[in-house]
Design an enzyme around this catalytic site. Sequence first.
Site, PDB file in Angstrom:
ATOM      1  N   HIS A 156       0.783  -1.217   0.060  1.00 35.51           N
ATOM      2  CA  HIS A 156       0.169   0.132   0.000  1.00 35.51           C
ATOM      3  C   HIS A 156       0.831   1.170   0.152  1.00 35.51           C
ATOM      4  O   HIS A 156       1.083   1.535   0.997  1.00 35.51           O
ATOM      5  CB  HIS A 156      -0.957   0.167   1.307  1.00 35.51           C
ATOM      6  CG  HIS A 156      -1.879  -1.093   1.024  1.00 35.51           C
ATOM      7  ND1 HIS A 156      -1.872  -2.106   1.703  1.00 35.51           N
ATOM      8  CD2 HIS A 156      -3.125  -1.020   0.224  1.00 35.51           C
ATOM      9  CE1 HIS A 156      -3.037  -3.157   1.592  1.00 35.51           C
ATOM     10  NE2 HIS A 156      -3.817  -2.265   0.692  1.00 35.51           N
ATOM     11  N   HIS A 162      -3.648  -6.525  -5.694  1.00 37.94           N
ATOM     12  CA  HIS A 162      -3.804  -7.860  -4.653  1.00 37.94           C
ATOM     13  C   HIS A 162      -5.351  -8.164  -4.551  1.00 37.94           C
ATOM     14  O   HIS A 162      -6.358  -7.289  -5.048  1.00 37.94           O
ATOM     15  CB  HIS A 162      -3.229  -7.290  -3.584  1.00 37.94           C
ATOM     16  CG  HIS A 162      -3.417  -6.161  -2.698  1.00 37.94           C
ATOM     17  ND1 HIS A 162      -3.043  -4.841  -3.246  1.00 37.94           N
ATOM     18  CD2 HIS A 162      -4.289  -5.872  -1.955  1.00 37.94           C
ATOM     19  CE1 HIS A 162      -3.725  -3.976  -2.475  1.00 37.94           C
ATOM     20  NE2 HIS A 162      -4.382  -4.564  -1.491  1.00 37.94           N
ATOM     21  N   CYS A 182     -13.742  -3.817   5.398  1.00 33.31           N
ATOM     22  CA  CYS A 182     -12.713  -4.425   4.349  1.00 33.31           C
ATOM     23  C   CYS A 182     -11.726  -5.189   5.023  1.00 33.31           C
ATOM     24  O   CYS A 182     -11.511  -5.278   6.094  1.00 33.31           O
ATOM     25  CB  CYS A 182     -12.314  -3.396   3.433  1.00 33.31           C
ATOM     26  SG  CYS A 182     -13.347  -2.131   2.865  1.00 33.31           S
ATOM     27  N   HIS A 224      -8.262  -8.014   3.750  1.00 31.61           N
ATOM     28  CA  HIS A 224      -7.284  -9.035   2.839  1.00 31.61           C
ATOM     29  C   HIS A 224      -7.357 -10.501   3.471  1.00 31.61           C
ATOM     30  O   HIS A 224      -6.766 -10.493   4.626  1.00 31.61           O
ATOM     31  CB  HIS A 224      -6.138  -8.472   2.628  1.00 31.61           C
ATOM     32  CG  HIS A 224      -5.917  -6.980   2.325  1.00 31.61           C
ATOM     33  ND1 HIS A 224      -5.833  -6.245   3.382  1.00 31.61           N
ATOM     34  CD2 HIS A 224      -5.829  -6.635   1.101  1.00 31.61           C
ATOM     35  CE1 HIS A 224      -5.926  -4.711   2.487  1.00 31.61           C
ATOM     36  NE2 HIS A 224      -5.662  -5.032   1.104  1.00 31.61           N
ATOM     37  N   GLU A 259     -12.646  -6.075  13.356  1.00 30.92           N
ATOM     38  CA  GLU A 259     -12.715  -4.660  13.231  1.00 30.92           C
ATOM     39  C   GLU A 259     -14.105  -4.385  14.091  1.00 30.92           C
ATOM     40  O   GLU A 259     -14.028  -2.937  14.728  1.00 30.92           O
ATOM     41  CB  GLU A 259     -13.004  -4.291  11.989  1.00 30.92           C
ATOM     42  CG  GLU A 259     -11.731  -4.389  10.909  1.00 30.92           C
ATOM     43  CD  GLU A 259     -11.861  -3.533   9.582  1.00 30.92           C
ATOM     44  OE1 GLU A 259     -12.814  -2.659   9.584  1.00 30.92           O
ATOM     45  OE2 GLU A 259     -11.362  -4.248   8.784  1.00 30.92           O
ATOM     46  N   TYR A 291     -10.985  -2.237  -8.665  1.00 33.14           N
ATOM     47  CA  TYR A 291     -10.950  -0.665  -8.510  1.00 33.14           C
ATOM     48  C   TYR A 291      -9.232  -0.374  -8.482  1.00 33.14           C
ATOM     49  O   TYR A 291      -8.775  -1.198  -7.709  1.00 33.14           O
ATOM     50  CB  TYR A 291     -11.787  -0.008  -7.863  1.00 33.14           C
ATOM     51  CG  TYR A 291     -11.423  -0.079  -6.250  1.00 33.14           C
ATOM     52  CD1 TYR A 291     -10.685   1.002  -5.632  1.00 33.14           C
ATOM     53  CD2 TYR A 291     -11.422  -1.404  -5.636  1.00 33.14           C
ATOM     54  CE1 TYR A 291     -10.058   0.765  -4.308  1.00 33.14           C
ATOM     55  CE2 TYR A 291     -11.134  -1.344  -4.233  1.00 33.14           C
ATOM     56  CZ  TYR A 291     -10.473  -0.472  -3.817  1.00 33.14           C
ATOM     57  OH  TYR A 291      -9.945  -0.508  -2.455  1.00 33.14           O
ATOM     58  N   GLU A 313      -4.739   2.228  -3.790  1.00 34.87           N
ATOM     59  CA  GLU A 313      -5.438   1.077  -3.549  1.00 34.87           C
ATOM     60  C   GLU A 313      -5.639   0.326  -5.098  1.00 34.87           C
ATOM     61  O   GLU A 313      -5.884   1.232  -5.911  1.00 34.87           O
ATOM     62  CB  GLU A 313      -6.885   1.182  -2.585  1.00 34.87           C
ATOM     63  CG  GLU A 313      -6.678   1.510  -1.475  1.00 34.87           C
ATOM     64  CD  GLU A 313      -6.253   0.149  -0.465  1.00 34.87           C
ATOM     65  OE1 GLU A 313      -5.922  -0.786  -1.357  1.00 34.87           O
ATOM     66  OE2 GLU A 313      -6.354   0.280   0.762  1.00 34.87           O
ATOM     67  N   GLU A 338      -6.993  -3.195  -6.293  1.00 35.57           N
ATOM     68  CA  GLU A 338      -7.554  -4.372  -5.861  1.00 35.57           C
ATOM     69  C   GLU A 338      -8.626  -5.156  -6.576  1.00 35.57           C
ATOM     70  O   GLU A 338      -9.554  -4.357  -7.320  1.00 35.57           O
ATOM     71  CB  GLU A 338      -8.108  -4.024  -4.406  1.00 35.57           C
ATOM     72  CG  GLU A 338      -7.275  -3.671  -3.223  1.00 35.57           C
ATOM     73  CD  GLU A 338      -8.006  -3.584  -1.976  1.00 35.57           C
ATOM     74  OE1 GLU A 338      -7.056  -3.130  -0.885  1.00 35.57           O
ATOM     75  OE2 GLU A 338      -9.157  -2.994  -1.749  1.00 35.57           O
ATOM     76  N   TRP A 359     -14.247   3.289  -2.868  1.00 34.61           N
ATOM     77  CA  TRP A 359     -14.475   1.763  -3.298  1.00 34.61           C
ATOM     78  C   TRP A 359     -16.089   1.835  -2.692  1.00 34.61           C
ATOM     79  O   TRP A 359     -16.968   1.073  -3.612  1.00 34.61           O
ATOM     80  CB  TRP A 359     -13.875   0.723  -2.683  1.00 34.61           C
ATOM     81  CG  TRP A 359     -13.651   0.802  -1.110  1.00 34.61           C
ATOM     82  CD1 TRP A 359     -14.433   0.362  -0.271  1.00 34.61           C
ATOM     83  CD2 TRP A 359     -12.445   1.442  -0.682  1.00 34.61           C
ATOM     84  NE1 TRP A 359     -13.781   0.635   1.108  1.00 34.61           N
ATOM     85  CE2 TRP A 359     -12.850   1.342   0.799  1.00 34.61           C
ATOM     86  CE3 TRP A 359     -11.191   2.420  -0.834  1.00 34.61           C
ATOM     87  CZ2 TRP A 359     -11.874   2.142   1.761  1.00 34.61           C
ATOM     88  CZ3 TRP A 359     -10.573   2.775  -0.257  1.00 34.61           C
ATOM     89  CH2 TRP A 359     -10.728   2.690   1.468  1.00 34.61           C
TER      90      TRP A 359
END
Length: 182
Positions: free
Chosen positions: A26, A33, A68, A70, A88, A105, A115, A117, A162
Amino acid sequence: MSDIEYVVLLDDDGREIGTAPKSSVHGTDTALHLAFSCHVFNDAGEFLVTRRALDKTAWPGVWTNSFCGHPAPAEPVLDAVHRRASYELGLTIDDVELVLPLFRYRATDASGIVEHEICPVYTARASSDLALNPDEVVESRWVRPEDLGSSLATTPWAFSPWLVLQAEQLPLFAPALQRRAS
């Protein structure tokens, strides 16, 4: 066990080509990714929006979708969705549904952080109370879908890119956004 969080790197066709520490991908030249986004609703039909922690690397303090994340290498995306909901938001979720499997995006924030992804998008129902992790989220609100759609249509700059892009493709939020375009 290592404290380093890894992400899955992808080629332009979405095939896995390796992994890298999350902290290294990032930046101003972010590699493509794998990620995911989730929109959580409650029994009243409201959706949870969250405000990103002020010390987040990308888009600090910006309002966004519920959460969000990963997937870790070899971690099923659905497992990662549940893991990040708990981490979170302190939240248990049910009725998890993949709604935008091919969402992708690339966006750059004001500081130059990119970003980039492939980010499948899910919806889920909250089945517990919130317990926000202040390292991730500083505020949250339950909002009616039509109100969120109207806010996204009139002030898209106040939200993560996003979220705006996903909402344009999600039927629940799209009516207000479509009215803006016409």
